[in-house]
Design an enzyme around this catalytic site. Structure first.
Site, PDB file in Angstrom:
ATOM      1  N   SER A 124       4.649  48.992  30.853  1.00  0.00           N
ATOM      2  CA  SER A 124       3.603  48.809  31.300  1.00  0.00           C
ATOM      3  C   SER A 124       2.783  49.403  32.351  1.00  0.00           C
ATOM      4  CB  SER A 124       3.819  47.237  31.649  1.00  0.00           C
ATOM      5  OG  SER A 124       2.833  45.865  31.962  1.00  0.00           O
TER       6      SER A 124
ATOM      7  N   MET B 221      -5.569  40.482  30.893  1.00  0.00           N
ATOM      8  CA  MET B 221      -5.844  39.694  31.293  1.00  0.00           C
ATOM      9  C   MET B 221      -6.907  39.107  32.129  1.00  0.00           C
ATOM     10  SD  MET B 221      -3.148  40.218  34.562  1.00  0.00           S
ATOM     11  CE  MET B 221      -1.347  41.086  34.290  1.00  0.00           C
TER      12      MET B 221
ATOM     13  N   MET C 196      -3.097  38.080  27.726  1.00  0.00           N
ATOM     14  CA  MET C 196      -2.918  36.965  28.786  1.00  0.00           C
ATOM     15  C   MET C 196      -4.125  35.719  28.823  1.00  0.00           C
ATOM     16  SD  MET C 196      -0.002  38.355  31.057  1.00  0.00           S
ATOM     17  CE  MET C 196      -0.468  40.207  30.213  1.00  0.00           C
TER      18      MET C 196
ATOM     19  N   GLY D 182       0.956  37.178  34.599  1.00  0.00           N
ATOM     20  CA  GLY D 182      -0.655  37.215  35.822  1.00  0.00           C
ATOM     21  C   GLY D 182      -0.255  38.908  36.789  1.00  0.00           C
ATOM     22  N   PHE D 183       1.207  39.089  37.200  1.00  0.00           N
ATOM     23  CA  PHE D 183       1.089  39.891  37.587  1.00  0.00           C
ATOM     24  C   PHE D 183       2.360  40.662  37.762  1.00  0.00           C
ATOM     25  CE2 PHE D 183      -1.344  36.762  39.933  1.00  0.00           C
ATOM     26  CZ  PHE D 183      -2.359  36.960  40.679  1.00  0.00           C
ATOM     27  N   GLY D 184       2.186  42.320  38.239  1.00  0.00           N
ATOM     28  CA  GLY D 184       3.764  42.602  38.345  1.00  0.00           C
ATOM     29  C   GLY D 184       4.337  42.998  39.926  1.00  0.00           C
ATOM     30  N   GLY D 185       5.879  43.251  39.114  1.00  0.00           N
ATOM     31  CA  GLY D 185       6.101  42.844  40.570  1.00  0.00           C
ATOM     32  C   GLY D 185       7.004  41.590  41.253  1.00  0.00           C
TER      33      GLY D 185
ATOM     34  N   ASP E 182       8.970  39.907  29.344  1.00  0.00           N
ATOM     35  CA  ASP E 182       8.340  40.687  30.042  1.00  0.00           C
ATOM     36  C   ASP E 182       8.149  40.132  31.583  1.00  0.00           C
ATOM     37  OD1 ASP E 182       6.230  42.159  30.792  1.00  0.00           O
ATOM     38  OD2 ASP E 182       4.845  41.176  29.907  1.00  0.00           O
ATOM     39  N   GLY E 183       9.060  41.075  32.084  1.00  0.00           N
ATOM     40  CA  GLY E 183       8.812  39.877  33.960  1.00  0.00           C
ATOM     41  C   GLY E 183       9.771  40.507  34.719  1.00  0.00           C
ATOM     42  N   GLY E 184      10.083  41.155  35.722  1.00  0.00           N
ATOM     43  CA  GLY E 184      10.834  41.388  36.374  1.00  0.00           C
ATOM     44  C   GLY E 184      12.336  42.320  35.618  1.00  0.00           C
TER      45      GLY E 184
ATOM     46  N   GLY F   5       7.224  47.464  34.248  1.00  0.00           N
ATOM     47  CA  GLY F   5       6.414  48.233  34.836  1.00  0.00           C
ATOM     48  C   GLY F   5       6.386  48.955  35.978  1.00  0.00           C
ATOM     49  N   SER F   6       6.637  47.780  37.108  1.00  0.00           N
ATOM     50  CA  SER F   6       7.540  48.044  38.657  1.00  0.00           C
ATOM     51  C   SER F   6       8.493  49.349  38.698  1.00  0.00           C
ATOM     52  CB  SER F   6       7.219  47.470  39.501  1.00  0.00           C
ATOM     53  OG  SER F   6       7.433  46.252  39.122  1.00  0.00           O
TER      54      SER F   6
HETATM   55  C1  DX5 Z   1       2.696  39.849  34.225  1.00  0.00           C
HETATM   56  C2  DX5 Z   1       2.776  41.434  33.176  1.00  0.00           C
HETATM   57  C3  DX5 Z   1       3.448  42.512  33.329  1.00  0.00           C
HETATM   58  C4  DX5 Z   1       3.963  43.049  33.693  1.00  0.00           C
HETATM   59  C5  DX5 Z   1       4.950  42.675  34.326  1.00  0.00           C
HETATM   60  O1  DX5 Z   1       1.908  38.985  33.822  1.00  0.00           O
HETATM   61  O2  DX5 Z   1       2.757  40.828  31.675  1.00  0.00           O
HETATM   62  O3  DX5 Z   1       3.500  43.434  31.524  1.00  0.00           O
HETATM   63  O4  DX5 Z   1       3.288  44.308  34.105  1.00  0.00           O
HETATM   64  O5  DX5 Z   1       5.393  43.866  35.371  1.00  0.00           O
HETATM   65  P1  DX5 Z   1       7.490  44.091  36.406  1.00  0.00           P
HETATM   66  O6  DX5 Z   1       8.034  45.067  35.144  1.00  0.00           O
HETATM   67  O7  DX5 Z   1       6.723  44.406  37.169  1.00  0.00           O
HETATM   68  O8  DX5 Z   1       7.615  42.718  36.313  1.00  0.00           O
HETATM   69 ZN    ZN Z   2       2.784  42.193  30.128  1.00  0.00          ZN
END
Ligand code: DX5
Ligand code: ZN
Length: 221
Positions: free
Chosen positions: A8, A36, A67, A141-144, A174-176, A196-197
């Protein structure tokens, strides 16, 4: 069931997007693009112009995760812009069947995303309309954010449904997703992993993708 990794770019350096895309070009399968709108989720990222620019410069196919509110109106343009995959949220779509069909007819893979609290059962009849089901493992909504283990039973049920259907549907999480969590998601039956992170926070994003893939392949057996 082939394991695929979709880094991501939400966690990438937005001032050097082309280089960030290039950093995973040889190891990843897709480039995950989080769109987003500050309405469906409390964050604002990028839209069609950036997707068009990435499409022109990046070698990986784009995995667009919308999103946004009113995906019925906006999603087709992402497919027409050349995204390889376009995923809409079940919670936001008013006419998911029509929109998924429009995405497919524009030449992209059609994806449906479910938030952690959205039940799978209401959407199981839609499987034939899908190329990919995305099960969010954080609130979008957010990474990490921290991976939500409460989604694991839903991943298992989704894998079972897909196995019993004729369709070849990918199961994305997707997520974490990280070195700590990817094995449990793979064991539960996911086959496409957004990170992502865990990728862009690493010293070497390309190597991080290889390492995540190896872990997932081992766990999926
Ligand atoms: C969150 C996004 C994810 C995000 C994942 O709403 O849809 O794609 O980038 O980031 P990580 O892998 O850091 O959770
Ligand atoms: Zn995503």
């Amino acid at each position: 069931m082939a394991i695929q990794i979709s880094p991501s770019i939400l966690s990438a350096d937005f001032t050097h997007l082309a280089e960030e895309a290039e950093a995973v070009a040889r190891s990843a399968d897709w480039l995950h693009v989080d769109v987003m709108d500050n309405h469906f989720v409390p964050n604002l990222t990028l839209g069609l112009p950036v997707v068009e620019a990435l499409r022109a410069s990046a070698s990986l196919p784009l995995d667009c995760h919308l999103m946004i509110e009113d995906p019925d109106r906006w999603a087709p343009a992402y497919a027409e812009a050349g995204a390889g995959s376009v995923t809409i949220h079940a919670e936001a779509a008013k006419a998911p069947v029509r929109t998924l069909r429009t995405i497919r007819s524009a030449g992209a893979r059609a994806g449906l995303a479910l938030n952690p609290a959205t039940a799978l059962d209401s959407y199981s009849d839609l499987l034939p309309e899908l190329d990919m089901l995305l099960l969010m493992t954080v609130e979008p909504g957010f990474g990490g954010q921290k991976f939500l283990d409460i989604v694991l039973p839903k991943i298992r049920r989704a894998r079972e449904l897909v196995r019993n259907s004729d369709a070849d549907i990918w199961l994305q999480v997707d997520g974490g997703v990280s070195a700590e969590t990817i094995e449990r998601a793979a064991e539960a039956g996911a086959d496409v992993f957004v990170a992502g992170s865990a990728v862009y926070g690493a010293q070497d994003p390309g190597y991080a993708v290889d390492a995540l893939r190896a872990q997932a392949e081992k766990a999926a057996g």
